[in-house]
Design an enzyme around this catalytic site. Structure first.
Site, short mmCIF file in Angstrom:
data_model
loop_
_atom_site.label_atom_id
_atom_site.label_comp_id
_atom_site.label_asym_id
_atom_site.label_seq_id
_atom_site.Cartn_x
_atom_site.Cartn_y
_atom_site.Cartn_z
N ASP A 396 0.86 -1.20 0.00
CA ASP A 396 0.00 0.00 0.00
C ASP A 396 0.89 1.24 0.00
O ASP A 396 1.88 1.32 0.74
CB ASP A 396 -0.91 0.01 1.23
CG ASP A 396 -1.92 1.14 1.17
OD1 ASP A 396 -2.92 1.01 0.46
OD2 ASP A 396 -1.67 2.18 1.82
N ASN A 404 -2.90 12.96 -4.59
CA ASN A 404 -4.06 13.31 -5.43
C ASN A 404 -4.62 14.68 -5.07
O ASN A 404 -4.98 15.47 -5.96
CB ASN A 404 -5.15 12.25 -5.27
CG ASN A 404 -4.83 10.97 -6.02
OD1 ASN A 404 -4.23 11.01 -7.09
ND2 ASN A 404 -5.23 9.84 -5.47
N ASP A 413 -2.53 9.32 -11.05
CA ASP A 413 -2.61 8.18 -11.97
C ASP A 413 -1.25 7.89 -12.59
O ASP A 413 -0.86 6.71 -12.74
CB ASP A 413 -3.63 8.47 -13.07
CG ASP A 413 -5.06 8.44 -12.55
OD1 ASP A 413 -5.25 8.02 -11.40
OD2 ASP A 413 -5.97 8.84 -13.29
N GLU A 439 -4.82 2.30 -4.16
CA GLU A 439 -3.36 2.30 -4.22
C GLU A 439 -2.78 1.04 -3.58
O GLU A 439 -1.64 1.04 -3.11
CB GLU A 439 -2.79 3.55 -3.53
CG GLU A 439 -3.22 3.74 -2.10
CD GLU A 439 -4.52 4.54 -1.96
OE1 GLU A 439 -4.84 4.95 -0.83
OE2 GLU A 439 -5.20 4.74 -2.98
#
Length: 518
Positions: A396, A404, A413, A439
């Site tokens: 993770d 973001n 992305d 993620e």
């Protein structure tokens, strides 16, 4: 031309011909041809009637194959029909799975709408009635979906139009945020092209911003509409293809029926020419034997025989021309079959591409959760059989939501793509990586001893932390937390995944940027 095996009916006609006069033989042969032609015409019309009905295609094509070509060589056609049958079977299976999933989503969405508070009594009653009605067939199912969407629109309109003082004050914003995150993650797993795909990406961009609960519901409804439209469009394209294949088969069937009748006529004409030729030769031999007789006139007999031979030669030439036309027609039919086979192969390749895309995450281009389930089951069976060490790890990205929020979803992305490719490059050829959601990535390390699996996971953590990620001229360092575990004893995949997730949770609570084994 390939010599065909005589049918029972032809054998019966031949036997009758041996025991009957020539006129009776011709009558039996004519009746036989009429019966065969009528039967083939019936099958052709039957196939045309079933055009577009996917659930009957396999059965009717099988009947078409067994009945229509039972009296002639169909070696060039049978492989093509086998390809079509496999393709249609696969398409029916895919549509059945998609339909089942759509029915489940319909009831889930209806139950979700029932839990919304503050809806009018009439709307709830309409919703209960809708969910209680069975959907028999695609038409009723589509009408139910449209009706559900209309109820969603009414509910959203009421929620938006309601004054703020009437809204529920204790909305769980964290839960709404989780719904938005999960929805945008699901959108990244969809492989929908065209205008619908672009609109879904716009919805995902909105979900990554701070939006109200009502907007989340509205965007969910819009996403559901787009997915439904894309599914219906794909189904219509498949139905059109199958309909075109069916039409082509009907056309080829009709042409083959005419060609078979033409071949039968040529065979009878050849028999007549052969009989006349035999009679002429017999007459010549007879006249030659009478050559010594006083009243014999062999010259006149030979002249008459020569004239008869010339007529037979002209008829034979005409028959050859008809045979050539028949061969050209058969060659044309073969070309049509080849073109049809190419179309079906192209459709098969397209379905294969869709199947491969179904197992890939469209964003990161590594495998998705569906592929993970298949591979995990496969590796688990191998582990049960050989009892070799088998490691599962969950990776993770730490504080990735901040990336973001600070730099935008496009930057996030791009970072996900780079990190997914980096993890893949750190693995062996026998290892496996899949995007588990958001993620998170799941890694499978089969047949890896303690030193190997430790080195692989440490290399992943170190390599990602050292990536030269630069956003808006600002270098950003991203670390990962990893939870890992081994298959042991009577383990199955589910508890192993849970252990790895617990180890990941412990790694995050312990400060992140570390590997925890459970």
């Amino acid at each position: 031309m390939t010599k065909s095996t005589p049918s029972p009916l032809s054998a019966q006609t031949a036997q009758a011909g041996n025991n009957a006069s020539p006129s009776a033989y011709r009558e039996l042969a004519l009746r036989s041809r009429r019966e065969i032609h009528s039967l083939k015409r019936l099958v052709s019309r039957f196939i045309a009637t079933c055009s577009g009905k996917n659930n009957l295609v396999d059965q009717k094509l099988a009947e078409f194959r067994d009945v229509l070509y039972s009296t002639q060589d169909v070696s060039a056609l049978l492989p093509r029909l086998a390809v079509i049958e496999r393709m249609v079977g696969h398409q029916n299976m895919t549509q059945a799975k998609a339909q089942s999933h759509l029915d489940e989503q319909f009831h889930t969405s209806g139950e979700t709408l029932q839990r919304v508070t503050g809806l009018p009594v009439q709307l709830k009653r309409d919703l209960r009635d809708l969910l209680a009605q069975p959907a028999n067939g695609d038409t009723e199912r589509t009408q139910h979906l449209i009706r559900l969407l209309q109820l969603y629109e009414r509910a959203v309109t009421l929620q938006v139009a309601r004054p703020r003082t009437q809204q529920i004050p204790d909305i769980d914003n964290d839960q709404i945020r989780r719904v938005a995150d999960e929805l945008q993650n699901l959108i990244t797993e969809l492989d929908i092209d065209g205008q619908a795909g672009d609109k879904l990406l716009e919805i995902r961009r909105e979900l990554l911003t701070d939006i109200s609960p009502a907007t989340v519901v509205s965007l969910t409804l819009a996403a559901l509409k787009l997915i439904l439209e894309a599914t219906q469009s794909e189904r219509r394209a498949s139905q059109q293809f199958l309909s075109q294949v069916n039409d082509d088969l009907v056309s080829i069937s009709q042409q083959n029926t005419r060609a078979h009748d033409h071949a039968s006529q040529l065979r009878l004409a050849h028999q007549s020419v052969d009989q006349r030729l035999d009679r002429t030769i017999t007459d010549i031999e007879h006249e030659l034997k009478r050559k010594g007789a006083a009243k014999a006139n062999p010259e006149a007999a030979l002249t008459q025989a020569l004239a008869e031979l010339q007529v037979i030669a002209q008829e034979n030439k005409a028959l050859k021309n008809r045979e050539q036309a028949l061969e050209e027609q058969l060659a044309h039919n073969q070309n049509q079959l080849s073109a049809l086979a190419e179309q079906t192969l192209e459709q098969h390749r397209r379905i294969g591409d869709q199947e491969r895309k179904r197992l890939l995450d469209p964003l990161t281009r590594v495998y998705n959760r569906a592929a993970l389930n298949d591979r995990l089951e496969h590796e688990y069976r191998l582990w049960k059989k050989y009892q070799r060490e088998f490691c599962l790890a969950v990776v993770d990205l730490d504080h990735f939501k901040q990336v973001n929020q600070q730099f935008g979803y496009e930057v996030g992305d791009k970072a996900l793509k780079i990190i997914a490719r980096t993890i893949y490059q750190c693995l062996r050829d026998t290892d496996f990586i899949a995007r588990f959601g958001g993620e998170e990535f799941v890694i499978l390390l089969p047949d890896a001893d303690d030193e190997t699996r430790t080195d692989i996971l440490a290399n992943i953590s170190h390599t990602i932390r050292k990536l030269p990620l630069k956003f808006k001229n600002e270098r950003v360092s991203i670390s990962v937390s990893i939870g890992a575990t081994l298959f042991q004893g009577e383990d199955t995949p589910t508890p192993v995944l849970e252990r790895a997730d617990q180890a990941l949770y412990q790694a995050k609570n312990s400060g992140r940027n570390q590997i925890i084994w459970c």
